[in-house]
Design a protein around this motif. Sequence first.
Motif, PDB file in Angstrom:
ATOM      1  N   LEU A 281       8.309  16.151   8.737  1.00 51.20           N
ATOM      2  CA  LEU A 281       7.885  17.457   9.260  1.00 51.20           C
ATOM      3  C   LEU A 281       6.364  17.581   9.263  1.00 51.20           C
ATOM      4  O   LEU A 281       5.773  18.128  10.201  1.00 51.20           O
ATOM      5  CB  LEU A 281       8.510  18.578   8.442  1.00 51.20           C
ATOM      6  CG  LEU A 281      10.022  18.776   8.639  1.00 51.20           C
ATOM      7  CD1 LEU A 281      10.557  19.813   7.656  1.00 51.20           C
ATOM      8  CD2 LEU A 281      10.321  19.201  10.071  1.00 51.20           C
TER       9      LEU A 281
ATOM     10  N   LEU B 259       5.012  15.628  12.183  1.00 49.39           N
ATOM     11  CA  LEU B 259       5.223  16.374  13.423  1.00 49.39           C
ATOM     12  C   LEU B 259       4.264  17.549  13.538  1.00 49.39           C
ATOM     13  O   LEU B 259       3.661  17.776  14.600  1.00 49.39           O
ATOM     14  CB  LEU B 259       6.668  16.865  13.495  1.00 49.39           C
ATOM     15  CG  LEU B 259       7.740  15.825  13.830  1.00 49.39           C
ATOM     16  CD1 LEU B 259       9.123  16.444  13.772  1.00 49.39           C
ATOM     17  CD2 LEU B 259       7.492  15.235  15.213  1.00 49.39           C
ATOM     18  N   GLN B 260       4.123  18.311  12.470  1.00 48.12           N
ATOM     19  CA  GLN B 260       3.227  19.459  12.504  1.00 48.12           C
ATOM     20  C   GLN B 260       1.785  19.039  12.768  1.00 48.12           C
ATOM     21  O   GLN B 260       1.069  19.647  13.566  1.00 48.12           O
ATOM     22  CB  GLN B 260       3.299  20.221  11.177  1.00 48.12           C
ATOM     23  CG  GLN B 260       4.578  21.003  10.970  1.00 48.12           C
ATOM     24  CD  GLN B 260       4.560  21.772   9.666  1.00 48.12           C
ATOM     25  OE1 GLN B 260       5.033  21.304   8.648  1.00 48.12           O
ATOM     26  NE2 GLN B 260       3.963  22.957   9.705  1.00 48.12           N
TER      27      GLN B 260
ATOM     28  N   THR C 197       1.488  17.659  16.485  1.00 46.58           N
ATOM     29  CA  THR C 197       1.862  18.549  17.587  1.00 46.58           C
ATOM     30  C   THR C 197       1.270  19.953  17.458  1.00 46.58           C
ATOM     31  O   THR C 197       1.198  20.680  18.450  1.00 46.58           O
ATOM     32  CB  THR C 197       3.391  18.700  17.675  1.00 46.58           C
ATOM     33  OG1 THR C 197       3.869  19.367  16.495  1.00 46.58           O
ATOM     34  CG2 THR C 197       4.066  17.340  17.821  1.00 46.58           C
TER      35      THR C 197
ATOM     36  N   LEU D  45       2.767  22.281  15.837  1.00 40.94           N
ATOM     37  CA  LEU D  45       3.896  23.207  15.733  1.00 40.94           C
ATOM     38  C   LEU D  45       4.005  23.797  14.330  1.00 40.94           C
ATOM     39  O   LEU D  45       3.623  23.164  13.336  1.00 40.94           O
ATOM     40  CB  LEU D  45       5.207  22.474  16.057  1.00 40.94           C
ATOM     41  CG  LEU D  45       5.424  22.018  17.507  1.00 40.94           C
ATOM     42  CD1 LEU D  45       6.685  21.164  17.585  1.00 40.94           C
ATOM     43  CD2 LEU D  45       5.522  23.215  18.451  1.00 40.94           C
TER      44      LEU D  45
ATOM     45  N   ARG E 293       6.232  24.891  11.052  1.00 41.18           N
ATOM     46  CA  ARG E 293       7.237  24.083  10.368  1.00 41.18           C
ATOM     47  C   ARG E 293       8.642  24.325  10.919  1.00 41.18           C
ATOM     48  O   ARG E 293       9.412  23.381  11.108  1.00 41.18           O
ATOM     49  CB  ARG E 293       7.199  24.360   8.868  1.00 41.18           C
ATOM     50  CG  ARG E 293       8.107  23.429   8.054  1.00 41.18           C
ATOM     51  CD  ARG E 293       7.956  23.701   6.570  1.00 41.18           C
ATOM     52  NE  ARG E 293       8.825  22.850   5.773  1.00 41.18           N
ATOM     53  CZ  ARG E 293       8.512  21.636   5.327  1.00 41.18           C
ATOM     54  NH1 ARG E 293       7.334  21.119   5.621  1.00 41.18           N
ATOM     55  NH2 ARG E 293       9.353  20.926   4.598  1.00 41.18           N
TER      56      ARG E 293
ATOM     57  N   ALA F  17       8.971  22.609  14.213  1.00 45.33           N
ATOM     58  CA  ALA F  17       8.969  21.159  13.987  1.00 45.33           C
ATOM     59  C   ALA F  17      10.330  20.710  13.470  1.00 45.33           C
ATOM     60  O   ALA F  17      10.848  19.647  13.859  1.00 45.33           O
ATOM     61  CB  ALA F  17       7.872  20.783  13.001  1.00 45.33           C
TER      62      ALA F  17
ATOM     63  N   HIS G 186       8.344  16.096  22.674  1.00 43.71           N
ATOM     64  CA  HIS G 186       7.388  17.197  22.690  1.00 43.71           C
ATOM     65  C   HIS G 186       6.276  16.960  23.709  1.00 43.71           C
ATOM     66  O   HIS G 186       5.875  17.875  24.433  1.00 43.71           O
ATOM     67  CB  HIS G 186       6.787  17.383  21.297  1.00 43.71           C
ATOM     68  CG  HIS G 186       5.747  18.459  21.222  1.00 43.71           C
ATOM     69  ND1 HIS G 186       6.076  19.794  21.189  1.00 43.71           N
ATOM     70  CD2 HIS G 186       4.387  18.383  21.201  1.00 43.71           C
ATOM     71  CE1 HIS G 186       4.961  20.510  21.132  1.00 43.71           C
ATOM     72  NE2 HIS G 186       3.918  19.682  21.142  1.00 43.71           N
TER      73      HIS G 186
END
Length: 309
Positions: A243, A246-247, A250, A252, A254, A257, A275
């Motif tokens: 996570l 990804l965060q 990106t 995003l 949490r 994500a 994404h």
Amino acid sequence: MKNLVERGHLLTEQVNPNSHNLDQLSSLELVELFNREDAQAIAAVAGAKTQLAQAINCTATALRHGGRLFYIGAGTSGRLGVLDAAECPPTFCTSPDLVQGIIAGGAGALVRSSEDLEDRAEDGDAAIAQRHITQLDVVVGITAGGTTPFVHGALQAARKRGATTVFIACVPVEQVSAEVDIDIRLLVGPEVLAGSTRLKAGTATKLALNILSTGVMVQLGKVYGNRMVDVAVTNQKLRDRALRILQNLTGLERELAGALLERSGNWVKLALLMHWTGLEPEEGDRLLTEHKGNLRAAVASSNHQQTIQ
């Protein structure tokens, strides 16, 4: 293998003049001595950088074409090879068959001394045959002192089968030679505790194996930037890591994500591709397959196609 010196004169067996009074040192003095001597492990790896780079290139090429990587050794050297192989699946989401560690005496030798078995070259030969090693594979023989018959027997058998062979030792070629494709020498000098190659020799070997396996996985597209985008999400710690990756990549929140990760089947690499490109999971999976799992190439290809359209 050809020994040009008696075993007692091997670099790994010599007495270190810097630690002649080891048993008289205070705890702090012991730590300071070890710390000074351990710096030689880093220097030894730097001295073998060209050969390590060759090993990375050859191994990555072999694995791209369906080959496997094998580490083979006895005692400490064997345990280090098994450790590096065991860390590849959780770190890079590889199949356990892709990188394998072979130790003289089998799994029991990981926790109980079986160093007497290292003298059996025929066992090394048998280990190669048992795993059906072919010309597609890479076999890395690890032996600090360079003389272990089990390792040399395995390397000779692997060469006969056409495999790429790599030798890692902590003695110079003039002391012990080996007929292999890539010869890596980690010259750390005599140990603080004479002959105990789990120390500087073991440290340098661990460093070299870290570089080799990680370098190979980078070339295989298991990494994006410096993130483990092929991390296996198998527990809460790894899910949290996924996570955060990804965060970070990106932007995003949490919760979003997490939803993206679930849609991707807990595959960070696919989640990122989805994404960045807007592809559905099936389409993204197909594109990654086309690019042999290389996320950067898959993203570039998708963006190029969208530009053309």
